[in-house]
Design an enzyme around this catalytic site. Structure first.
Site, PDB file in Angstrom:
ATOM      1  N   ASP A  15       0.950  -1.123   0.163  1.00  0.00           N
ATOM      2  CA  ASP A  15       0.040   0.100  -0.071  1.00  0.00           C
ATOM      3  C   ASP A  15       0.943   1.344   0.068  1.00  0.00           C
ATOM      4  O   ASP A  15       1.918   1.275   0.474  1.00  0.00           O
ATOM      5  CB  ASP A  15      -0.790   0.038   1.269  1.00  0.00           C
ATOM      6  N   ARG A  53       0.663   7.712  -2.530  1.00  0.00           N
ATOM      7  CA  ARG A  53       1.032   8.535  -1.664  1.00  0.00           C
ATOM      8  C   ARG A  53       2.684   8.825  -1.854  1.00  0.00           C
ATOM      9  O   ARG A  53       3.033   9.918  -1.694  1.00  0.00           O
ATOM     10  CB  ARG A  53       0.807   8.297  -0.421  1.00  0.00           C
ATOM     11  N   HIS A 109       3.061   3.466  -8.891  1.00  0.00           N
ATOM     12  CA  HIS A 109       3.045   1.827  -9.305  1.00  0.00           C
ATOM     13  C   HIS A 109       4.119   1.375  -9.704  1.00  0.00           C
ATOM     14  O   HIS A 109       4.453   0.164  -9.791  1.00  0.00           O
ATOM     15  CB  HIS A 109       1.598   1.875 -10.034  1.00  0.00           C
ATOM     16  N   SER A 111      -7.154  -5.554  -6.293  1.00  0.00           N
ATOM     17  CA  SER A 111      -8.432  -6.046  -5.252  1.00  0.00           C
ATOM     18  C   SER A 111      -9.666  -5.740  -6.262  1.00  0.00           C
ATOM     19  O   SER A 111      -9.630  -4.995  -7.015  1.00  0.00           O
ATOM     20  CB  SER A 111      -8.717  -5.343  -3.866  1.00  0.00           C
ATOM     21  N   LEU A 150      10.640 -20.697  -4.471  1.00  0.00           N
ATOM     22  CA  LEU A 150       9.499 -19.764  -3.922  1.00  0.00           C
ATOM     23  C   LEU A 150       8.400 -20.108  -4.623  1.00  0.00           C
ATOM     24  O   LEU A 150       8.312 -19.962  -6.080  1.00  0.00           O
ATOM     25  CB  LEU A 150      10.193 -18.407  -4.203  1.00  0.00           C
TER      26      LEU A 150
END
Ligand code: FPP
Length: 253
Positions: free
Chosen positions: A28, A32, A45, A73, A139
Site C-alpha cells: 500500500d 502517496r 505503481h 483487489s 519460491l
C-alpha cells in the site's frame, strides 16, 4: 533499490531470526509515495513493481516458501479507468520483463482471484505464466489479482453447494478442510505473517479465511520505499512474537 550483501551476511549470523513459510503483503502507498514527490500515481505503481521485484529476490535469498502479494483487489475497480488499465498493463509488463528470470530462479507463479471481468488475452497470459512455471520447486509467488477474500469464500461456497446439489457431498461432511480445499489457496500453508505498508492498519479483504492466525506487522513506509532493511526489521518483530494459535505459550525452539 538493491540487495545489500553486507546486510544479507549479517542476517545469516542471527540464529533466532524466524523466516515465515508463507508471507503475505498488502503493498500500500504507491499513490502517496508519488504524491509526496509531485509525481503521477502511475509512477508510484512503477516504483511499486521495482519494490516487488526486490522482495521476490529477498524471499528467495532468505528461504520464504510462499509469498502472496495483493496487487489488485476486487474493490480497486472503483479507481479511475485509466489507473485500472495502467495496473492491468503493469501485470502484462511484469510478466514480459520478469518471466524468464523467475523461471531461472525456480519460482512458481500462481495468480489468485476471479478471472471474471478480465480480458481473454489477460486470462491467457495468466494461464500461460502458471503453466510455464508449474514445474518449479522454489519460491511460490502468489499474485492476488482481481482478488477479494469475501468473493473467494463465496466462490468456494458455490462450488461446494454444487457438489451437495449433485449428491456428491453430504452437508455433514463439510469441514474446515473441505472449505480450504475449495479456496484459491488450496494446498498452500496459511500465511504466518502479513505485512501492510503505508501506516494503514486494515486487512482490506485480503486472505480473510487464511489469515485466522496470521501475525500482522504494519510499517509506515510506503510500498516503493520498502527495502531490505524494512524486510529485516519486520522479520525481527515477527521473530519476537509468541504464536499460540489459541493455546497457551509454548517454549520457542
Ligand atoms: C497500493 O497503492 C497499490 C495498488 C493498489 C496496486 C499495487 C500494484 C503494484 C505494487 C504493482 C503491481 C504488480 C503487478 C505484478 C501487477 P495505492 O495506489 O493504494 O496507494 P495510495 O493508498 O497511497 O493511494
Amino acid at each position: 533499490m538493491s540487495i545489500d550483501p553486507a546486510i544479507t551476511a549479517e542476517l545469516a549470523q542471527r540464529p533466532r531470526l524466524r523466516i515465515p513459510a508463507h508471507l503475505g503483503v498488502i503493498m500500500d502507498g504507491n499513490g502517496r509515495w508519488a504524491k509526496a514527490r509531485g509525481k503521477r500515481r502511475t509512477e508510484g505503481h512503477i516504483e511499486g513493481v521495482k519494490s516487488l521485484r526486490n522482495l521476490v529476490e529477498l524471499c528467495i535469498n532468505y528461504g520464504v516458501g510462499h509469498l502472496t502479494v495483493f496487487s489488485f483487489s476486487s474493490e480497486n475497480w472503483t479507481r479511475p479507468r485509466e489507473e485500472v488499465a495502467f495496473i492491468f498493463n503493469l501485470l502484462r509488463r511484469f510478466v514480459a520483463s520478469d518471466l524468464q528470470k523467475l523461471i531461472r530462479n525456480n519460482v512458481r507463479v500462481r495468480i489468485i482471484g476471479t478471472r471474471e471481468g478480465l480480458e481473454p488475452s489477460l486470462v491467457r497470459l495468466i494461464d500461460d505464466v502458471e503453466a510455464k512455471t508449474s514445474g518449479n520447486t522454489g519460491l511460490v509467488l502468489v499474485v492476488a489479482f482481481n482478488y477479494g477474500g469475501k468473493a473467494e469464500i463465496a466462490e468456494a461456497t458455490r462450488r461446494l453447494a454444487r457438489e451437495v446439489a449433485a449428491g456428491r457431498l453430504s452437508p455433514e461432511a463439510i469441514t474446515e478442510q473441505t472449505i480450504e480445499s475449495a479456496l484459491y489457496t488450496a494446498g498452500m500453508p496459511d500465511p504466518d505473517l502479513i505485512i501492510r505498508t503505508s501506516g494503514e492498519q486494515r486487512i482490506s479483504n485480503f486472505l480473510l479465511w487464511q489469515a485466522a492466525y496470521s501475525e500482522f506487522v504494519f510499517v509506515d513506509e510506503n510500498w516503493p520505499d520498502f527495502d531490505e532493511q524494512s524486510f529485516l526489521r519486520v522479520l525481527e518483530i515477527f521473530s519476537m512474537r509468541d504464536r499460540r494459535f489459541g493455546g497457551i505459550e509454548v517454549a520457542r525452539p
